[in-house]
Scaffold this active site. Structure first.
Site, PDB file in Angstrom:
ATOM      1  CG  ASP A  82       0.666  25.056  43.152  1.00 29.42           C
ATOM      2  OD1 ASP A  82       0.724  23.816  43.095  1.00 29.42           O
ATOM      3  OD2 ASP A  82       1.495  25.744  43.764  1.00 29.42           O
ATOM      4  CB  CYS A 285       9.208  54.480  37.439  1.00 25.80           C
ATOM      5  SG  CYS A 285       9.262  52.959  38.405  1.00 25.80           S
TER       6      CYS A 285
HETATM    7 ZN   LIG Z   1       9.013  51.211  37.049  1.00 22.32          ZN
END
Ligand SMILES: [Zn+2]
Length: 519
Positions: A82, A285
């Site tokens: 950019d 997670c």
């Molecule tokens: Zn995750």
């Protein structure tokens, strides 16, 4: 191009530093302060990254020109740069000219450079937006002069110096005539890759319908060229934009959201503090509970959330591409639309976009699924109804028999049809189906008449919401004349009888489907 569905396509973009498959999400990395390493991005399968050449020029200057951007950010794959447009949007102006920026982007070896543009943003009065469009075009003209000066092959008329792909940035935002003007002009100037500028505010405000119309205006102006959508890094935006024909996206959302404790999920973003569970199986997670993430020092938590967000974006890209392969992108986008009412509003906008149906394959391997009235607008059914209206003539003008479609596939070899044919020996037999309209038995084996599964509970909805059924039936009765019409009427068609335009001179016999027995 490998395969297509709706206006989406799976393709390949080739740059001096390699090819990558599209649709593709291109993560933004800061050229100086990298919180997530490009090697991590690569390990997740992100094949192209974008960084800011304006910041690189301010911080590294000549060092970037000597080493090249690939060495500066330590990434050997395709890099898009950019040019400061975002800074223009944030701060009003940057102290660099379009020519200097273009030369810098060439010198650092950008694979997909973006000319210094003047983003329209969203909500500008028409004349101001027009002046921004004109300024961007004039910047682009300066950029083109620099590209030509740097050309190694002087006979080459492609808009490139050493194989890099220059981006034609389309401005205009919600002023769609400016978008069309801007896109067509850039097309004439020789760009082969286009980017839709400044839709970030639209996406932040969930104005998906306006975003859809912005993409439509672009696609109608440059139908076959690859299209980039600036600032699209939300799991809800990506499937819609892919379905409408955008090929690449960039965003820093994964890190910006992480800084605001926003946890991405396939159906939107959630605040970490509001979660009791982590609904994801990515390494972050799997290794943490919500409390463990919250208790981390901010810098560690931001990195972990950013990594999780990247896993979600990667999963989103894979899921949307698999849907294109399966010919189930419509089903996938509709699933997404259940996540937010404004996305459903966008579906009601795109159901009228004709370019989507032109690009949908005329034959698919898998059956299409039909659930509710919005599905009457899926492109396969629109194409089918167009064919029926424009190319079909009933082979027999004696009797038209309308019989309810019970979902028997294939119908042409069913015992029901054998019995109907022996009862109505001299009739044109047509199934009626709320999603299709009519299915004459002699074409009941062609796609998609025998390649679909529909819910038998379609009549839970008001029959009048199947507007295309009624239009098709009335047009069919105008285009084909019969001596008599025999309707075996189920609950659905009975409710529509007052609005069906049955020809006045024709004998009409209506029998109730309930209790109707075939010999
Ligand atoms: Zn995750």
């Amino acid at each position: 191009m490998k395969c297509t569905d709706l206006a989406a396509r799976i393709g390949k973009l080739t740059t001096p530093h390699g090819s990558f498959e599209t649709p593709s999400f291109i993560p933004v990395i800061h050229p100086v302060k990298q919180q997530i390493s490009p090697s991590f991005l690569k390990s997740l399968g992100f094949e192209c990254i974008i960084t800011n050449a304006y910041i690189a020029s301010k911080f590294y200057g000549e060092k970037a020109e000597k080493q090249g951007i690939h060495q500066i950010v330590d990434f050997d794959g395709p890099i898009m740069t950019d040019s400061g447009g975002y800074q223009v949007l944030e701060y009003g102006k940057v102290n660099v000219t379009p020519s200097i920026m273009a030369q810098f982007e060439l010198d650092i070896g950008s694979d997909i450079p973006v000319p210094l543009d003047k983003p329209t943003g969203y909500g500008l009065p028409y004349n101001t937006a027009k002046s921004y469009v004109d300024e961007t075009i004039s910047n682009i003209d300066e950029t083109i002069d620099i590209i030509r000066k740097n050309r190694t092959d002087k006979n080459n008329d492609i808009l490139s110096s050493k194989g890099e792909i220059w981006t034609g940035t389309i401005q205009g935002a919600e002023h769609f005539d400016l978008v069309r003007y801007s896109a067509s002009l850039l097309d004439k100037k020789g760009f082969s890759f286009f980017a839709i500028g400044s839709p970030v505010e639209l996406m932040e405000a969930y104005e998906f319908s306006t975003l859809a119309r912005l993409i439509e205006a672009t696609k109608l102006s440059v139908p076959n060229k690859p299209i980039h959508l600036f600032g699209a890094g939300h799991p809800l935006t990506i499937p819609l934009a892919v379905a409408l024909g955008c090929d690449t996206f960039d965003s820093a959302s994964y890190i910006l959201y992480a800084k605001a404790n926003r946890y991405m999920s396939s159906s939107g973003t959630l605040r970490l503090e509001d979660l009791s569970y982590l609904p994801c199986c990515c390494p972050v997670c799997s290794d943490h509970s919500v409390k463990e993430l919250i208790d981390e020092i901010p810098q560690t938590r931001i990195i972990n959330l950013a990594k999780h967000n990247l896993y979600v974006l990667k999963q989103e890209m894979s899921a949307v591409k698999q849907s294109i392969y399966d010919g189930r992108l419509w089903e996938y986008v509709l699933q997404k639309a259940r996540s937010h009412p404004k996305l459903m509003d966008a579906i009601h906008t795109i159901k009228n976009f004709e370019y989507i149906q032109q690009n949908t394959p005329v034959f698919k391997q898998k059956a299409i699924y039909l659930f509710e009235p919005i599905d009457q607008f899926r492109p396969e059914l629109k194409n089918y109804r167009n064919m029926l209206i424009n190319n079909y003539k009933s082979p027999n003008n004696n009797i038209l028999l309308l019989y309810p479609d019970q979902g028997i596939r294939p119908f042409y070899s069913s015992s029901v049809l054998r019995k109907l044919s022996s009862t109505f020996t001299d009739a044109s037999i047509c199934l009626y189906n709320p999603f299709f309209g009519l299915i004459p038995v002699e074409i009941s084996d062609i796609y998609p008449t025998s390649h679909n599964i529909f819910t038998k509970h379609f009549d839970e909805y008001d029959p009048k919401s199947y507007t295309e059924f009624l239009k098709l039936l009335n047009t069919f009765l105008k285009n084909n004349t019969f001596e008599s019409i025999h309707i075996i009427a189920n609950r659905f068609i009975k409710k529509l009888l007052p609005v069906i335009e049955l020809p006045k001179e024709t004998e009409v016999i209506i029998e109730d489907f309930v209790g109707y027995k075939l010999d």
